[in-house]
Write an enzyme that holds these catalytic residues in place. Structure first.
Site, PDB file in Angstrom:
ATOM      1  N   ASN A 130      -2.975   6.078  -1.508  1.00 51.88           N
ATOM      2  CA  ASN A 130      -2.877   6.213  -0.058  1.00 51.88           C
ATOM      3  C   ASN A 130      -2.202   7.498   0.388  1.00 51.88           C
ATOM      4  O   ASN A 130      -2.361   7.899   1.542  1.00 51.88           O
ATOM      5  CB  ASN A 130      -2.177   4.991   0.521  1.00 51.88           C
ATOM      6  CG  ASN A 130      -3.117   3.802   0.571  1.00 51.88           C
ATOM      7  OD1 ASN A 130      -4.293   3.956   0.878  1.00 51.88           O
ATOM      8  ND2 ASN A 130      -2.627   2.626   0.233  1.00 51.88           N
ATOM      9  N   SER A 188       0.803  -1.213   0.000  1.00 53.94           N
ATOM     10  CA  SER A 188       0.000   0.000   0.000  1.00 53.94           C
ATOM     11  C   SER A 188       0.834   1.260   0.000  1.00 53.94           C
ATOM     12  O   SER A 188       0.329   2.340  -0.294  1.00 53.94           O
ATOM     13  CB  SER A 188      -0.903   0.015   1.246  1.00 53.94           C
ATOM     14  OG  SER A 188      -1.676  -1.149   1.336  1.00 53.94           O
ATOM     15  N   GLU A 208      -3.563   0.142  -9.127  1.00 54.18           N
ATOM     16  CA  GLU A 208      -2.513   1.155  -9.184  1.00 54.18           C
ATOM     17  C   GLU A 208      -1.206   0.448  -9.549  1.00 54.18           C
ATOM     18  O   GLU A 208      -0.737  -0.415  -8.810  1.00 54.18           O
ATOM     19  CB  GLU A 208      -2.413   1.836  -7.816  1.00 54.18           C
ATOM     20  CG  GLU A 208      -1.651   3.134  -7.810  1.00 54.18           C
ATOM     21  CD  GLU A 208      -1.698   3.804  -6.437  1.00 54.18           C
ATOM     22  OE1 GLU A 208      -1.429   5.010  -6.381  1.00 54.18           O
ATOM     23  OE2 GLU A 208      -1.999   3.135  -5.427  1.00 54.18           O
ATOM     24  N   HIS A 220      -1.013  -2.599  -7.055  1.00 54.37           N
ATOM     25  CA  HIS A 220      -1.792  -2.312  -5.853  1.00 54.37           C
ATOM     26  C   HIS A 220      -3.289  -2.415  -6.162  1.00 54.37           C
ATOM     27  O   HIS A 220      -3.873  -1.523  -6.779  1.00 54.37           O
ATOM     28  CB  HIS A 220      -1.437  -0.910  -5.329  1.00 54.37           C
ATOM     29  CG  HIS A 220      -2.173  -0.526  -4.088  1.00 54.37           C
ATOM     30  ND1 HIS A 220      -2.482   0.786  -3.784  1.00 54.37           N
ATOM     31  CD2 HIS A 220      -2.664  -1.275  -3.060  1.00 54.37           C
ATOM     32  CE1 HIS A 220      -3.127   0.822  -2.642  1.00 54.37           C
ATOM     33  NE2 HIS A 220      -3.247  -0.410  -2.181  1.00 54.37           N
TER      34      HIS A 220
END
Length: 285
Positions: free
Chosen positions: A190, A119, A152, A140
């Protein structure tokens, strides 16, 4: 690059979701974890997800059986010797991920791509644990994996064009929409999301609002499908804390300092949905 066998390290909520979408796309899948009970539990989640789709008329019963038949259970990392592409979806712990990648580099065929579902941990640092940094990339997925459309894709400094293209194309094969991010702590998703969640925790910590009111404001005022505290519970508070620590250590900026209340919850073992208690309480089912 032709990918026929797809390996997944970790059979938790992210790992079993990745295994499901890979098998649904027609790939042979090796789903690995450190204990048989973890692998069995992950496989049971896949069966439950697919059965729900059958009951809703979104999937034929024959297709359910075919998808499950393509998933091989594994508790030996050496099984990844047969994989063309491996995604690591273990706990968000840098030391653990480094060890996994060192072992995968030794076990996997020379041409295999090694991806991480991290992450927030920089891809370059993970790639440096191997002798094939050009074949290491971030992939991701979002939670829940079978439902969420985004992947991602994160290029490390050494990631080759071929590795990037293969990963991008594989994401499309999975029915996902890939988005490219460069290798900075937290990447895109994130770096934006977790500071918002952390600020929501600070609001609770400072008594600005109740947990219900904080989530209601963000759902009705900002049109978010979930409030930030409920979303944190879904992600896992331990994962949220790990990401915030990566951001804080990576940027050395106090705006990324994890809220003390978040740390208290993690230390108490209140990790969210997976433990039955986080900012909210949950019962099985």
């Amino acid at each position: 690059m032709q990918i026929k066998t797809f390996g997944v390290i970790g059979a938790g909520q992210m790992g079993n979701g990745i295994a499901q979408v890979a098998a649904a796309s027609g790939l042979n899948v090796i789903m690995n974890d450190i204990k048989t009970e973890f692998v069995d539990r992950g496989f049971a989640v896949i069966e439950k997800n697919l059965q729900r789709s059958v009951e809703k008329g979104k999937l034929a019963a024959e297709a359910q059986g075919a998808i499950c038949s393509r998933i091989r259970k594994s508790t030996a990392l050496s099984d990844m010797a047969g994989a063309d592409f491996v995604v690591e979806a273990a706990t968000e712990n840098e030391t653990l991920k480094f060890e996994i990648f060192r072992n995968l580099d030794r076990i996997c065929p020379p041409g295999a791509i090694l991806a991480t579902n991290t992450s927030s941990i920089p891809i370059g640092r993970i790639a440096a644990q191997t002798k094939r940094p050009g074949q290491v990339i971030g992939m991701h997925f979002m939670n829940p994996v079978p439902v969420m459309k985004l992947v991602e894709v994160i290029r490390g400094l050494a990631t080759s064009d071929e590795t990037f293209r293969s990963t991008w194309d594989l994401s499309v094969t999975f029915g996902k929409t890939p988005a490219l991010a460069n290798d900075y702590p937290g990447f895109i998703a994130n770096r934006i999301l977790l500071p918002m969640i952390n600020e929501a925790v600070f609001c609770l910590y400072h008594g600005v609002g109740t947990r219900e009111d904080i989530d209601t404001v963000m759902k009705l005022g900002m049109n978010h499908p979930m409030g930030p505290l409920a979303l944190a519970d879904l992600i896992g508070l331990d994962t949220c804390l790990a990401i915030m620590e990566t951001l804080y250590n990576g940027f050395k900026d106090s705006k990324y300092r994890p809220c003390p209340l978040l740390r208290k919850f993690v230390e108490a073992g209140w990790l969210g949905r997976k433990t039955g208690r986080g900012f909210f309480e949950y019962t099985e089912g």
